[in-house]
Design a protein around this motif. Structure first.
Motif, PDB file in Angstrom:
ATOM      1  N   MET A   1       0.852  -1.166   0.000  1.00 26.57           N
ATOM      2  CA  MET A   1       0.000   0.000   0.000  1.00 26.57           C
ATOM      3  C   MET A   1       0.901   1.233   0.000  1.00 26.57           C
ATOM      4  N   PHE A   2       0.344   2.348  -0.452  1.00 25.45           N
ATOM      5  CA  PHE A   2       1.130   3.565  -0.599  1.00 25.45           C
ATOM      6  C   PHE A   2       0.387   4.786  -0.063  1.00 25.45           C
ATOM      7  N   VAL A   3       1.148   5.686   0.527  1.00 27.42           N
ATOM      8  CA  VAL A   3       0.657   7.012   0.859  1.00 27.42           C
ATOM      9  C   VAL A   3       1.333   7.962  -0.118  1.00 27.42           C
ATOM     10  N   LEU A   4       0.526   8.690  -0.875  1.00 26.30           N
ATOM     11  CA  LEU A   4       1.036   9.673  -1.832  1.00 26.30           C
ATOM     12  C   LEU A   4       0.797  11.040  -1.225  1.00 26.30           C
ATOM     13  N   GLU A   5       1.880  11.733  -0.913  1.00 27.02           N
ATOM     14  CA  GLU A   5       1.750  13.067  -0.324  1.00 27.02           C
ATOM     15  C   GLU A   5       2.069  14.115  -1.374  1.00 27.02           C
ATOM     16  N   LEU A  48      -3.303  14.229   0.312  1.00 26.75           N
ATOM     17  CA  LEU A  48      -2.861  12.861   0.542  1.00 26.75           C
ATOM     18  C   LEU A  48      -3.770  11.907  -0.215  1.00 26.75           C
ATOM     19  N   ILE A  49      -3.170  10.840  -0.715  1.00 27.87           N
ATOM     20  CA  ILE A  49      -3.915   9.784  -1.399  1.00 27.87           C
ATOM     21  C   ILE A  49      -3.440   8.453  -0.842  1.00 27.87           C
ATOM     22  N   LEU A  50      -4.367   7.560  -0.541  1.00 31.66           N
ATOM     23  CA  LEU A  50      -4.049   6.196  -0.154  1.00 31.66           C
ATOM     24  C   LEU A  50      -4.291   5.320  -1.373  1.00 31.66           C
ATOM     25  N   ALA A  51      -3.254   4.605  -1.800  1.00 32.83           N
ATOM     26  CA  ALA A  51      -3.338   3.792  -3.023  1.00 32.83           C
ATOM     27  C   ALA A  51      -2.944   2.350  -2.723  1.00 32.83           C
ATOM     28  N   ARG A  56       5.380  -0.032  -6.883  1.00 33.13           N
ATOM     29  CA  ARG A  56       5.930   1.312  -6.715  1.00 33.13           C
ATOM     30  C   ARG A  56       6.137   2.010  -8.059  1.00 33.13           C
ATOM     31  N   ALA A  57       6.643   1.296  -9.049  1.00 37.91           N
ATOM     32  CA  ALA A  57       6.870   1.914 -10.365  1.00 37.91           C
ATOM     33  C   ALA A  57       5.558   2.430 -10.952  1.00 37.91           C
ATOM     34  N   ALA A  58       4.501   1.656 -10.810  1.00 37.80           N
ATOM     35  CA  ALA A  58       3.193   2.083 -11.327  1.00 37.80           C
ATOM     36  C   ALA A  58       2.679   3.296 -10.567  1.00 37.80           C
ATOM     37  N   VAL A  59       2.841   3.303  -9.250  1.00 37.40           N
ATOM     38  CA  VAL A  59       2.399   4.449  -8.449  1.00 37.40           C
ATOM     39  C   VAL A  59       3.165   5.710  -8.850  1.00 37.40           C
ATOM     40  N   VAL A  78       6.289   9.598  -2.201  1.00 34.72           N
ATOM     41  CA  VAL A  78       5.613   8.305  -2.176  1.00 34.72           C
ATOM     42  C   VAL A  78       6.197   7.485  -1.034  1.00 34.72           C
ATOM     43  N   THR A  79       5.317   7.027  -0.135  1.00 34.58           N
ATOM     44  CA  THR A  79       5.730   6.175   0.977  1.00 34.58           C
ATOM     45  C   THR A  79       5.013   4.845   0.850  1.00 34.58           C
TER      46      THR A  79
END
Length: 100
Positions: A1-5, A48-51, A56-59, A78-79
């Motif tokens: 899962m990713f947090v996009l800030e 912020l977005i939760l994805a 990771r490359a796609a995000v 990207v975290t």
């Protein structure tokens, strides 16, 4: 899962001018099942977005297609994290720690 800030690098009047395109971009990624939640930061200096469901490359590619990024109005951090505990509504996104 990713947090996009997302952090704005331009004044809010320029952000607001591109906001409708950004909202359509968000809707497309919700429809694709990639985005789970999103919203503005307080104070309003980004968002912020939760994805989930992608690597990771796609995000990172997704963040490059955000109209805010394309227009040079924002940057992303990207975290990645392993969601080992979730609320019941997010059970489908629960992950296992990788084997060591």
């Amino acid at each position: 899962m990713f947090v996009l800030e997302l952090t704005y690098t331009a004044p809010l009047d320029r952000i607001d001018a591109v906001l409708p395109e950004h909202v359509e971009w968000l809707k497309a990624h919700y429809a694709a099942g990639t985005f789970l939640a999103s919203g503005r930061k307080v104070p309003r200096d980004g968002g912020l977005i939760l994805a989930a469901g992608v690597d990771r490359a796609a995000v990172e590619e997704i963040t490059r297609t955000d109209p805010f990024t394309v227009a040079g109005l924002a940057t992303y951090a990207v975290t990645e994290f392993v969601a080992t505990t979730t609320a019941p509504a997010l059970d489908a996104y629960r992950e296992q720690l990788p084997a060591s």
